[in-house]
Every structure is written in structure tokens, then in C-alpha cells.
Scaffold this active site. Sequence first.
Site, PDB file in Angstrom:
ATOM      1  N   GLU A  94       0.799  -1.217   0.000  1.00 32.58           N
ATOM      2  CA  GLU A  94       0.000   0.000   0.000  1.00 32.58           C
ATOM      3  C   GLU A  94       0.838   1.276   0.000  1.00 32.58           C
ATOM      4  O   GLU A  94       0.303   2.365  -0.207  1.00 32.58           O
ATOM      5  CB  GLU A  94      -0.948  -0.002   1.204  1.00 32.58           C
ATOM      6  CG  GLU A  94      -2.065  -1.040   1.059  1.00 32.58           C
ATOM      7  CD  GLU A  94      -2.944  -1.171   2.288  1.00 32.58           C
ATOM      8  OE1 GLU A  94      -2.521  -0.728   3.375  1.00 32.58           O
ATOM      9  OE2 GLU A  94      -4.055  -1.702   2.157  1.00 32.58           O
ATOM     10  N   GLU A 125       7.612 -21.421   8.138  1.00 30.82           N
ATOM     11  CA  GLU A 125       7.765 -20.529   9.291  1.00 30.82           C
ATOM     12  C   GLU A 125       8.806 -21.046  10.271  1.00 30.82           C
ATOM     13  O   GLU A 125       9.302 -20.301  11.108  1.00 30.82           O
ATOM     14  CB  GLU A 125       6.433 -20.333  10.009  1.00 30.82           C
ATOM     15  CG  GLU A 125       5.950 -21.507  10.829  1.00 30.82           C
ATOM     16  CD  GLU A 125       4.775 -21.115  11.726  1.00 30.82           C
ATOM     17  OE1 GLU A 125       4.874 -21.378  12.931  1.00 30.82           O
ATOM     18  OE2 GLU A 125       3.784 -20.556  11.225  1.00 30.82           O
TER      19      GLU A 125
END
EC number: 4.2.1.126
Length: 311
Positions: A94, A125
Site C-alpha cells: 500500500e 515458518e
Amino acid sequence: MTSTPHHPDLRSQLETLATEAFRPELAEIDQLPTLDITRLMNGEDAAVAAAVAERLPEIAAAVDAVAVRMARGGRLVYAGAGTAGRLGVLDASECPPTFNTAPGQVVGLIAGGPDAMVTSIEGAEDSPELARADLDALALTADDTVVGVSASGRTPYAVGAVEYARSLGALTVGLACNRGSALAAAAEHGIEVVTGPELLTGSTRLKAGTAQKLVLNMLSTITMIRLGKTYGNLMVDVRASNEKLRARSRRIVALATGAADDEIERALTATDGEVKHAILVLLADVDGPTAARLLTKSGGHLRAALAGAHD
């Protein structure tokens, strides 16, 4: 939950985390009317902003440190797995349309790569080595910042990213949702927003995810304010890539200058649609090239460029 070869005591670790705690009083939530569940969930969410408020000094200190490095050309890099990684990618994605950041200036790394945005990547992860490889691909420097994001504060990918980045001299921030986290301890700036047990046991996309989103909003937005990407509360570096944003650009120029529509159109035309330049053209009564020169001299800070125009 099964343990992994790297963490044979993972189950016992999780049982000590506030974000993983079981709440017996909610054991029959599935029996409640839908409206009651919405009230419960909304009540839970209402506590998140207060948890973030307790960490504002640490957040502000991190922002100031990030801004210093980004002003020297450094990058802001988020690193996380699962929800935490997705939130980092979201925040990074963004920044170009909102603040006209350069490609690669704000980066979101998620364990397992882009496919992990929509699919769970098994084992990603749990790999600090993967984090090191992802950072090596960026050729990290001491002017860069790496923000590790993990609700538990123990995710190997996030902790590994922060530890490796710090060893290379980069600024490091660790954002977790549990006290005494390995992630915050590994980072130069530790931010632990303690949101407590979730409505659904261990579902850290809920309160913990909301807290992470709020903090990442602050890190990027206030850093961009410090970098001169705004003028007051106006997004003067917005990139007008579609009709909505072109309309917003005109409105921002109007709010900043009070100029008439025809003047605004002339100024935007003279500056190739650059909002910040157009505002300077109108407020300082200069031409497009002069506005560009003044902004270059001021490092892109509109207020400083306006002051320079009147010197």
C-alpha cells in the site's frame, strides 16, 4: 499440534503463551445466538487499541530510527509467517500508491514466498535459514530496517530474520503479542502488544492480527510523515494511477492551496500531475522546473521547499 524436529517442546511453549490460552468461559460459544457472538467479538476487538496505546513510546522510538535510515536511502522490510507475513506484505504493497515510494523501498517478506499469501506453506515458518536467504536476496545494508512480525514472538522465520539483519548492522524491530518474547529480545527495538487470549483458541489472526495491523499502520504512515510524504494531513505524494486518485489529487491541491479549478488544472499540467509540485507552483508562484528544483533541494519536504522559495 505436533512438535517439529527443531522444537520438540513446542506444545509446552505454546501452552505458556497468552495468545494461545484456552478460555473455558467461551467453550460453548458455538451454542450462542449470532448476535451474541458478534457482541463478544466486538468487545474483544475494543481492547486492542488500548493494548497498542501501552506501547506508543516504543513505537515512536522505532519510527524515528526507521525514518533516519530511510532518509539516507534505506529500505523498510517486514518479515513474518502466516497472518503476520500477510499483514507485512499488505502494508508494503500500500505504500507505493499512497506515498509514491520507489519500487523496493518498502518490502514485505512472507515465509514461503508469494504463494504463502493464499496457501499454507508447510514448514516455512520454522526456517530461520529461509529468512536469511530471503534477506540475502535483498542485499541488506546498514541503512535498511527489518521488522520481524510474529504474534507468538517465537516464530523461527521472524526471529531468524531479525537476528541475521542485526548481525549485518541493519536496524531491527521485533513486533510480538506476548511478553518476554524471543523476537523482541532479538531486536534493537522490541514492541510487545499484549492482546491476550483469542476468542477462538490460538486464532491469532483475530486480536493479535488487528494489533499488528495497527502498529504496522503507524510504522509506515508516521515514517512517511517524517520523510515529508505529507503536507499536514494531506497525501501530497499520492500516485494518481487511476481516475479516483486523479480526482483525489485535484482535491488535495485544492485543500492545500484554495486555488480555483482552472488554476489547479494548469498547475498539475505544468508539473506532469505531481501533486506536491503543483502545490508549490501555486503557493510559491513559481514554474514547474523551479518547483522541482526546490523540492530536490529540500529532500522532498514541501514545507521546507516553500520556505526556500521565499528566501
